[in-house]
Design a protein around this motif. Structure first.
Motif, PDB file in Angstrom:
ATOM      1  N   LYS A 143       0.838  -1.208   0.000  1.00  0.00           N
ATOM      2  CA  LYS A 143       0.000   0.000   0.000  1.00  0.00           C
ATOM      3  C   LYS A 143       0.876   1.263   0.000  1.00  0.00           C
ATOM      4  O   LYS A 143       0.698   2.164  -0.818  1.00  0.00           O
ATOM      5  CB  LYS A 143      -0.872  -0.043   1.256  1.00  0.00           C
ATOM      6  CG  LYS A 143      -2.200   0.636   1.114  1.00  0.00           C
ATOM      7  CD  LYS A 143      -3.028   0.448   2.349  1.00  0.00           C
ATOM      8  CE  LYS A 143      -2.928   1.667   3.229  1.00  0.00           C
ATOM      9  NZ  LYS A 143      -3.530   1.521   4.541  1.00  0.00           N
ATOM     10  N   TYR A 171      -4.162  -5.222  -7.835  1.00  0.00           N
ATOM     11  CA  TYR A 171      -4.255  -3.823  -7.425  1.00  0.00           C
ATOM     12  C   TYR A 171      -4.585  -2.979  -8.644  1.00  0.00           C
ATOM     13  O   TYR A 171      -4.135  -3.282  -9.760  1.00  0.00           O
ATOM     14  CB  TYR A 171      -2.925  -3.337  -6.849  1.00  0.00           C
ATOM     15  CG  TYR A 171      -2.676  -3.801  -5.424  1.00  0.00           C
ATOM     16  CD1 TYR A 171      -2.985  -2.968  -4.352  1.00  0.00           C
ATOM     17  CD2 TYR A 171      -2.129  -5.048  -5.159  1.00  0.00           C
ATOM     18  CE1 TYR A 171      -2.758  -3.377  -3.038  1.00  0.00           C
ATOM     19  CE2 TYR A 171      -1.897  -5.467  -3.847  1.00  0.00           C
ATOM     20  CZ  TYR A 171      -2.215  -4.627  -2.800  1.00  0.00           C
ATOM     21  OH  TYR A 171      -1.998  -5.022  -1.514  1.00  0.00           O
ATOM     22  N   ARG A 214      -7.296  -2.481  -3.626  1.00  0.00           N
ATOM     23  CA  ARG A 214      -6.814  -3.869  -3.551  1.00  0.00           C
ATOM     24  C   ARG A 214      -8.048  -4.744  -3.750  1.00  0.00           C
ATOM     25  O   ARG A 214      -9.044  -4.619  -3.019  1.00  0.00           O
ATOM     26  CB  ARG A 214      -6.175  -4.134  -2.193  1.00  0.00           C
ATOM     27  CG  ARG A 214      -5.617  -5.532  -2.044  1.00  0.00           C
ATOM     28  CD  ARG A 214      -4.958  -5.682  -0.668  1.00  0.00           C
ATOM     29  NE  ARG A 214      -4.134  -6.874  -0.610  1.00  0.00           N
ATOM     30  CZ  ARG A 214      -4.577  -8.088  -0.258  1.00  0.00           C
ATOM     31  NH1 ARG A 214      -5.851  -8.259   0.070  1.00  0.00           N
ATOM     32  NH2 ARG A 214      -3.755  -9.118  -0.235  1.00  0.00           N
ATOM     33  N   TRP A 223      -8.436   3.190  -1.250  1.00  0.00           N
ATOM     34  CA  TRP A 223      -7.771   4.265  -0.507  1.00  0.00           C
ATOM     35  C   TRP A 223      -7.479   5.417  -1.459  1.00  0.00           C
ATOM     36  O   TRP A 223      -7.393   5.212  -2.676  1.00  0.00           O
ATOM     37  CB  TRP A 223      -6.417   3.798   0.054  1.00  0.00           C
ATOM     38  CG  TRP A 223      -6.484   2.649   1.003  1.00  0.00           C
ATOM     39  CD1 TRP A 223      -6.662   2.711   2.349  1.00  0.00           C
ATOM     40  CD2 TRP A 223      -6.333   1.261   0.681  1.00  0.00           C
ATOM     41  NE1 TRP A 223      -6.635   1.433   2.888  1.00  0.00           N
ATOM     42  CE2 TRP A 223      -6.437   0.535   1.887  1.00  0.00           C
ATOM     43  CE3 TRP A 223      -6.131   0.550  -0.510  1.00  0.00           C
ATOM     44  CZ2 TRP A 223      -6.339  -0.861   1.937  1.00  0.00           C
ATOM     45  CZ3 TRP A 223      -6.034  -0.833  -0.466  1.00  0.00           C
ATOM     46  CH2 TRP A 223      -6.142  -1.524   0.750  1.00  0.00           C
TER      47      TRP A 223
END
Ligand code: F6R
Length: 610
Positions: A143, A171, A214, A223
């Motif tokens: 991340k 991803y 993800r 995010w």
């Protein structure tokens, strides 16, 4: 431009990815590739130069049992069409697909090369691959590494990634180019466009710029580039799997030409309520402060731009607004006079055209209000808008725009009418006249479509021509540009559109027996003048195909060939009917010349580069 696709779930994904890429092929078709993780979590990769058909023969080389993978169909930006430049790009620990352009790739590449990285391709994407690898080595947290990567990249980058050390996840990263995540049952997918998802799911989540996700088979976490968790719901995809099929037509373009009467009929039922009144609430004007608007700028590219040129006649004559129609690619590089009294109308089928997006943002930064007319929900341009009207034409997949064009003309006319009534309370075209004109359009389009075999026979006489002129007056001047654009982009015949009255100022010198002319001559207020222009052409041995109004024997007498279509009762809206034979003509010219109608060379739909 470029289509990306990914899958994670419990089904074998090789064919799912390939078939999804087929749905995205209109976005680019100079090379393609697929990468999957095999049983031992090792990346297995195939690529081929050319269209997806070239990749098909290589699919067998991928492990058939793989259940996680990514794919790409390319429109070359950095690096020629070649297998080495095809995506995915991969090293042992990462496979990546990319849609967009990394603007600072030269600087990044120099830095990576100085650090000992050897590049195998000429692409900007390979820079992202190695940069991510370095971030992962240093940060050791996927991340955080993605966030760090995203902050180092400039430009547009929608990415799909598989990482063998996280074999349960793919991803995706979004900046600039579109990215939709589809929620399946025990599986999830991502793609540049929902067209690639509709075979598997009706639920999609659209990432915003500056976000990444993800995706595992049963979970999607999003995010932003600051690491903040984003909570966003999946929305219902309205397009059906059937709507992205050819449904028996030889080409998407032909299917989309034939869909125009139903597209217009649907638009009319949205615009006209049951009591026969124009439903201005359907125009999406709530967010626009009309009292502020003193001038209009229509920003668009290609066919959408031409629709704006036609609509200008309506904005000026109905709403009395000074109206500038501008190629989006030019607008922001001048010093256009645009401020808080301006209404910018971004007209775009895809809602993703980079030139239109950037010029719209520029106008917004000058204080203009922004209205977007588009066909694709959740697009980048629609997100910039204070007012939005979705045309709801269904997916347009043929690279040459047809049904979106007719819908653009219709909706812009309705918009001009709606603005005029809301701003001044009165308008020069009576509501009842507009409604009756709108209601007859679908049947008239059907009648124009009924001329297909006649138009094909005309194309058979002209398909070996090297050049073509299209001429028209009034709103049929921009329509001449559209006819010429359709012909050149799919048949590769050099074609020019001119205002009929302009011929004598230069282009008439081109006319001889080898220069066929498509003369748009409906029985409108310019009719007599247009006929004189045609006479000037025939006097110089030009061969003329006249496109006019049903029953016009006079036009038939002076032209070599004639295509006659029903008259619209409102002059500007005539172009919605007259364009149909122009589209059919270019389709058959291309077919007879053996070009690729749906995927013409060098082009792609949804132009996300400047
Ligand atoms: C021509 C054509 C293009 C598009 C142009 C704008 O047939 O399709 O000229 O009209 O690239 O695309 P959108 O409308 O998606 O902004």
């Amino acid at each position: 431009m470029c289509g990306v696709m990914g899958y994670v779930g419990d089904r074998a994904c090789r064919d799912i990815l390939f078939n999804g890429l087929k749905r995205l092929e209109y976005r680019g078709y100079d090379s393609a590739g697929i990468a999957v993780l095999d049983r031992d979590n090792v990346i297995s990769l195939v690529k081929a130069k050319g269209k997806l058909d070239a990749l098909q023969g290589k699919l067998e080389q991928l492990p058939s049992e793989a259940t996680i993978g990514i794919g790409h169909t390319r429109w070359a930006t950095h690096g020629k069409p070649a297998t080495k430049n095809a995506h995915p790009h991969a090293i042992e620990s990462i496979a990546i697909v990319h849609n967009g352009i990394i603007e600072n790739y030269t600087d990044l590449k120099t830095g990576l090369e100085a650090g000992g990285v050897a590049f195998k391709s000429d692409t900007d994407t390979e820079v992202v691959l190695h940069l991510l690898s370095r971030e992962l080595e240093e940060i050791k947290d996927t991340k955080k590494a993605i966030i760090s990567l995203a902050k180092k990249l400039k430009g547009a980058f929608s990415l799909g990634l598989i990482l063998p050390f996280e074999p349960e996840a793919v991803y995706v990263v979004k900046q600039g180019s579109p990215m939709a995540i589809g929620k399946g049952n025990g599986e999830n997918l991502f793609a540049s466009d929902v067209a690639a998802l509709v075979d598997h799911t009706k639920k999609a989540l659209f990432l915003e710029d500056g976000e990444f996700a993800r995706i595992t088979s049963d979970d999607v976490r999003v995010w932003d580039f600051n690491g903040k968790v984003i909570d966003r719901d999946f929305t219902e995809i309205e397009w059906s799997a059937e709507s992205v099929e050819k449904r028996g037509y030889a080409h998407y373009m032909l299917k989309e030409i034939h869909e125009q009467s139903s597209v217009i009929s649907k638009a009319v039922s949205k615009l006209v309520d049951e009591s026969g009144k124009i439903n201005t609430d359907a125009l999406g004007l709530e967010g626009i402060e009309l009292s502020r608007v003193k001038n209009i700028h229509i920003l668009a590219c290609g066919t959408a731009f031409i629709s704006g040129m036609i609509a200008r006649y309506a904005f000026e004559s109905l709403a009395g607004m000074p109206t500038n129609v501008e190629l989006a690619s030019e607008f922001r590089y001048r010093k256009p006079v645009v401020d808080d009294t301006s209404l910018v109308i971004a007209v775009t089928q895809s809602g993703e055209t980079m030139d239109t997006l950037e010029s719209t943002k520029y106008a917004k930064s000058c204080g203009a209000q922004v209205y977007c007319l588009s066909n694709v929900p959740y697009s980048s341009i629609s997100r910039e808008a204070d007012g939005l009207l979705l045309m709801d034409c269904g997916p347009e997949i043929g690279v040459a725009s047809t049904k979106a064009f007719t819908a653009m003309v219709l909706y812009q006319y309705a918009l001009a009418w709606g603005i005029a009534t809301r701003v001044s309370g009165k308008v020069s075209v009576a509501e009842s006249d507009l409604v009756s004109c709108l209601r007859t359009l679908p049947t008239k389009i059907d009648i124009a479509l009924g001329q297909e075999s006649k138009i094909r026979a005309i194309a058979e006489k002209y398909f070996e021509s090297h050049n073509f002129l299209y001429v028209g007056r009034g709103a049929h001047f921009p329509l001449a540009l559209e006819g010429a654009l359709k012909l050149k982009e799919i048949s590769y015949i050099h074609a020019e559109g001119y205002a009929s009255g302009e011929l004598k100022h230069g282009p008439i010198a081109l006319i001889d027996k080898d220069m066929p002319i498509m003369a748009l001559a409906p029985k409108d207020s310019y009719y007599e003048k247009t006929l004189s222009n045609i006479e000037q052409i025939t006097a110089r041995n030009g061969r003329v195909i006249g496109v006019g109004t049903e029953g016009d024997n006079k036009l038939a007498d002076i032209c070599d060939d004639v295509i006659l279509v029903p008259a619209a009762t409102i002059e500007v809206l005539q172009s919605i009917i007259t364009v149909v034979p122009l589209q059919i003509f270019s389709y058959y010219m291309a077919l007879l010349r053996g070009t690729d109608v749906d995927q013409p060379r060098n082009l792609a739909k949804s132009v996300t580069v400047e």
